[in-house]
Design an enzyme around this catalytic site. Structure first.
Site, PDB file in Angstrom:
ATOM      1  N   GLN A 250       3.505 -24.450  -2.354  1.00 29.98           N
ATOM      2  CA  GLN A 250       2.561 -24.045  -1.552  1.00 29.98           C
ATOM      3  C   GLN A 250       2.827 -22.996  -0.387  1.00 29.98           C
ATOM      4  OE1 GLN A 250       0.825 -26.960   1.450  1.00 29.98           O
ATOM      5  NE2 GLN A 250      -1.243 -26.333   0.685  1.00 29.98           N
ATOM      6  N   GLU A 335       8.184  11.233  11.007  1.00 27.06           N
ATOM      7  CA  GLU A 335       6.545  11.541  11.367  1.00 27.06           C
ATOM      8  C   GLU A 335       6.398  10.926  12.808  1.00 27.06           C
ATOM      9  OE1 GLU A 335       4.282  13.247   9.141  1.00 27.06           O
ATOM     10  OE2 GLU A 335       5.667  13.444   7.703  1.00 27.06           O
TER      11      GLU A 335
END
Length: 352
Positions: A250, A335
């Site tokens: 889980q 960038e």
């Protein structure tokens, strides 16, 4: 992707095939060979291509940014002279802003362009130039005037110009399917007819190019994260420990759910910014910065978590997940670093 990375191949022929599909000038006007598509279309294309090779797609995105700058700010003669061969990728482009002494502080660049008759004489150097040495057209930010952003102009140089040379090919962690070199100007003579826009407009042109560039590079991160989620999903299903598939655990199910949720959140932010830029909205630049910051950070975390889920296999070059991690790490730096993105967003929030 793995072969181009390992052998450091710049896959020009594959990119020319991509250009035949219209990917050489995606958001460039059709009269000069562009596809005339929107920023949103562009983001979706780069995300998809990036699942196949992030590094090559990132170069394609830089090339597209350069062609758009010529298409948008060039005059009719310049547009028809440069854009058709760039859109077909018969010729390749590089964007030259960063210098050894000016990275984030781009407005302090020192490369000079002195007017001499009908020419500019360039002196200086650029650092970390994608494609440098292997490409044909260089969109260069240089200083024609005084200090600061208003003294910067944008010129287009072609390979083979006397005085233009290149440094050694850099050895990089990722982005190995594209060469990176310094670009050096020593009394490099460029015709005045190669000036894009007006003198002093260069910094504005560079920043407008980067708004789109930030969405493009964020889109490349989305593709890498998307691919990594699929790889993790497959590995959790196949790999067994403690007598059952990892997919039955889980904790890992929840981590996978979080990865997918964060990917979708990042994708929506990028596409929203792309739409804002397309529409020319006032908040477009800040939305591009937010999207670049959020998507590149989140997608790196997703790829890194996918690697962790692979255990020791994730650290082997036989498994693609490690290359996605290596290739998109740099998206948080270029960038405009993610620190600069925070500065842009904060300045926008706090301005009077």
């Amino acid at each position: 992707m793995a072969e181009w990375d390992e052998k450091e191949i710049f896959p020009v022929e594959a990119m020319r095939k991509a250009a035949q599909l219209g990917f050489g000038g995606i958001y460039v006007k059709p009269d000069v060979g562009g596809s005339g598509l929107s920023r949103l279309d562009t983001s979706i294309i780069f995300e998809a291509l990036s699942t196949g090779c992030t590094s090559t797609t990132a170069y394609l995105s830089i090339h597209n940014m350069c062609v758009w700058m010529i298409d948008t700010f060039g005059n009719e003669e310049q547009r028809h002279r440069f854009c058709p061969s760039l859109c077909s990728m018969e010729k390749l482009a590089s964007y030259c802003l960063t210098e050894p002494g000016s990275g984030s502080d781009a407005a302090s660049l020192l490369t000079s362009a002195k007017r001499k008759g009908n020419t500019y004489v360039l002196n200086g150097s650029k650092a970390f130039i994608s494609g440098g040495g292997d490409t044909d057209v260089y969109v260069v930010m240089c200083r024609t005037g005084g200090p600061g952003p208003k003294g910067i102009s944008c010129v287009v140089l072609e390979k083979g110009t006397p005085g233009l040379s290149f440094g050694k090919k850099e050895k990089k962690v990722g982005w190995n399917s594209q060469p990176t070199r310094a670009v050096i100007f020593e009394d490099c003579v460029v015709p005045v007819g190669n000036l894009l826009g007006a003198e002093g407009q260069g910094f504005s042109i560079a920043m407008k190019g980067l708004n789109g560039g930030r969405i493009n590079i964020a889109s490349c991160s989305l593709g890498a994260a998307h691919a990594s989620v699929l790889l993790a999903q497959e590995h959790l299903t196949v790999r067994k420990q403690f007598g059952e598939p990892l997919a039955n655990n889980q904790y890992l199910q929840f981590r996978l759910a979080e990865m997918a949720t964060r990917l979708v959140a990042a994708r929506l932010m990028v596409r929203n910014a792309a739409q804002a830029l397309q529409e020319g909205r006032e908040d477009a630049a800040v939305l591009c910065s937010m999207a670049k910051l959020f998507a590149t950070d989140e997608c790196f975390a997703i790829c890194n978590q996918a690697l962790q889920m692979h255990g020791g296999y994730g650290y082997l070059k036989d498994y693609a997940v490690q290359q996605f991690v290596r290739d998109i790490r740099v998206h948080q730096i270029l960038e405009g670093t993610n620190e600069v993105m925070r500065m842009i967003v904060a300045r926008n929030l706090l301005q009077e």
